[in-house]
Motif scaffolding. Structure first.
Motif, short mmCIF file in Angstrom:
data_model
loop_
_atom_site.label_atom_id
_atom_site.label_comp_id
_atom_site.label_asym_id
_atom_site.label_seq_id
_atom_site.Cartn_x
_atom_site.Cartn_y
_atom_site.Cartn_z
N SER A 150 0.83 -1.20 0.00
CA SER A 150 0.00 0.00 0.00
C SER A 150 0.87 1.25 0.00
CB SER A 150 -0.92 0.02 1.23
OG SER A 150 -1.63 1.24 1.28
N ARG A 151 0.41 2.27 -0.67
CA ARG A 151 1.08 3.58 -0.67
C ARG A 151 0.37 4.56 0.26
NH1 ARG A 151 2.46 4.57 -7.14
NH2 ARG A 151 3.64 2.65 -7.43
N GLN A 152 -0.64 4.09 0.96
CA GLN A 152 -1.47 4.98 1.76
C GLN A 152 -1.30 4.71 3.25
OE1 GLN A 152 -3.08 7.43 0.28
NE2 GLN A 152 -2.43 6.64 -1.72
N PRO A 153 -0.77 5.68 4.02
CA PRO A 153 -0.68 5.52 5.48
C PRO A 153 -2.03 5.22 6.12
CG PRO A 153 0.59 7.42 4.76
CD PRO A 153 -0.18 6.95 3.57
N ARG A 154 -3.09 5.73 5.50
CA ARG A 154 -4.43 5.47 6.02
C ARG A 154 -4.71 3.97 6.11
NH1 ARG A 154 -8.11 7.19 9.24
NH2 ARG A 154 -7.91 9.32 8.39
N ALA A 155 -4.13 3.19 5.22
CA ALA A 155 -4.34 1.74 5.26
C ALA A 155 -3.83 1.16 6.58
CB ALA A 155 -3.65 1.08 4.07
N TYR A 156 -2.66 1.64 7.03
CA TYR A 156 -2.14 1.16 8.32
C TYR A 156 -3.02 1.64 9.46
CZ TYR A 156 0.75 0.21 12.34
OH TYR A 156 1.19 -0.27 13.56
N VAL A 157 -3.45 2.89 9.43
CA VAL A 157 -4.30 3.42 10.49
C VAL A 157 -5.58 2.61 10.61
CG1 VAL A 157 -5.67 5.41 11.23
CG2 VAL A 157 -3.37 5.75 10.33
N ASP A 158 -6.22 2.33 9.49
CA ASP A 158 -7.47 1.57 9.50
C ASP A 158 -7.24 0.17 10.07
OD1 ASP A 158 -8.74 3.72 8.39
OD2 ASP A 158 -8.75 2.92 6.34
N LEU A 166 -7.36 0.92 19.22
CA LEU A 166 -6.89 2.23 19.63
C LEU A 166 -7.35 3.29 18.65
CD1 LEU A 166 -3.17 1.32 20.47
CD2 LEU A 166 -4.97 1.81 22.14
N ASP A 167 -7.40 4.53 19.12
CA ASP A 167 -7.64 5.67 18.26
C ASP A 167 -6.26 6.18 17.82
OD1 ASP A 167 -8.65 7.81 16.90
OD2 ASP A 167 -9.13 8.99 18.68
N ILE A 168 -5.91 5.99 16.56
CA ILE A 168 -4.54 6.22 16.08
C ILE A 168 -4.50 7.45 15.18
CG2 ILE A 168 -2.63 5.24 14.75
CD1 ILE A 168 -3.64 2.47 15.65
N SER A 169 -3.51 8.30 15.44
CA SER A 169 -3.35 9.55 14.69
C SER A 169 -2.74 9.30 13.31
CB SER A 169 -2.45 10.50 15.48
OG SER A 169 -2.00 11.57 14.67
N LEU A 170 -3.48 9.66 12.27
CA LEU A 170 -2.94 9.56 10.92
C LEU A 170 -1.73 10.47 10.75
CD1 LEU A 170 -3.03 8.64 7.94
CD2 LEU A 170 -4.71 10.46 7.54
#
Length: 213
Positions: A150-158, A166-170
């Motif tokens: 994945s090229r999207q940090p959002r994928a790791y956050v999700d 946990l509530d994780i900061s993008l």
């Protein structure tokens, strides 16, 4: 056994950096090693570094970085895995470059549990992998590497928000996902119970860069 290009995985250097980033993120979010999903050992052996993923349900992968190359094995427990009966080892040694052969007998990598093998062909500058003829194998193996590709940090956050509950900061994940140096502020933004000093041993083992102070 079919051998096919594996275009989804990035080149060796990027694959190593992403593996280190995932391991560093997990180390901050989960101080207890046994609950981490991703790990990285930059001191595995002389001129060798190791990345792994374990999902706690039996699915896993191991990657061994050897100089400018890398070899990997993937295991999905719901697939019909291939058990090494001697014939498999002989076949693999005809396919996989000699430089990676030590990986085939490394007990720490659970090489008797394997759904697919992959390696970086330095001469052709591309990834190759083995696949059986079962149509679901490719899809399931790709799911094991989705955060590597994945090229999207959002994928790791999700993913991590659900896995670690946990509530994780993008905004905190983005620089580490992109392999930027670790800072006190990034650690605190991800886990306010830790300091940069608390994760220094992890960063050294992972080989993750830390900002100069």
């Amino acid at each position: 056994m079919r051998v096919l290009p594996y275009a989804a995985l990035p080149p060796v250097a990027q694959c190593m950096e992403r593996s280190q980033s995932l391991a560093m993120l997990d180390a901050i979010l989960s101080p207890e090693w046994e609950y981490r999903y991703y790990s990285f050992n930059s001191f595995w052996a002389p001129a060798q570094q190791m990345a792994s993923m374990r999902d706690g349900s039996g699915d896993h992968y191991f990657m061994l970085f050897v100089n400018d190359g890398v070899v990997a094995k993937f295991f999905d427990h719901e697939l019909d895995d291939r058990r090494d009966d001697g014939n498999l080892s002989a076949e693999l040694r005809q396919i996989i470059p000699v430089r990676y052969h030590a990986f085939l007998s490394e007990t720490a990598f659970s090489v008797d549990e394997v759904s697919s093998w992959a390696w970086f062909d330095a001469e052709r500058q591309l990834w190759l992998r083995t696949l059986s003829d079962a149509p679901e194998v490719e899809r399931r193996i790709d799911s094991l590497t989705q955060l590597l590709t994945s090229r999207q940090p959002r994928a790791y956050v999700d993913w991590a928000s659900e896995y670690f509950e946990l509530d994780i900061s993008l905004a905190a994940v983005e620089p580490i996902f992109e392999h930027e140096p670790l800072t006190e502020a990034l650690v605190a933004a991800l886990n306010d119970e830790l300091s940069l000093a608390d994760v220094m041993d992890d960063s050294r083992e992972i080989g993750y860069p830390v900002a100069a102070t």
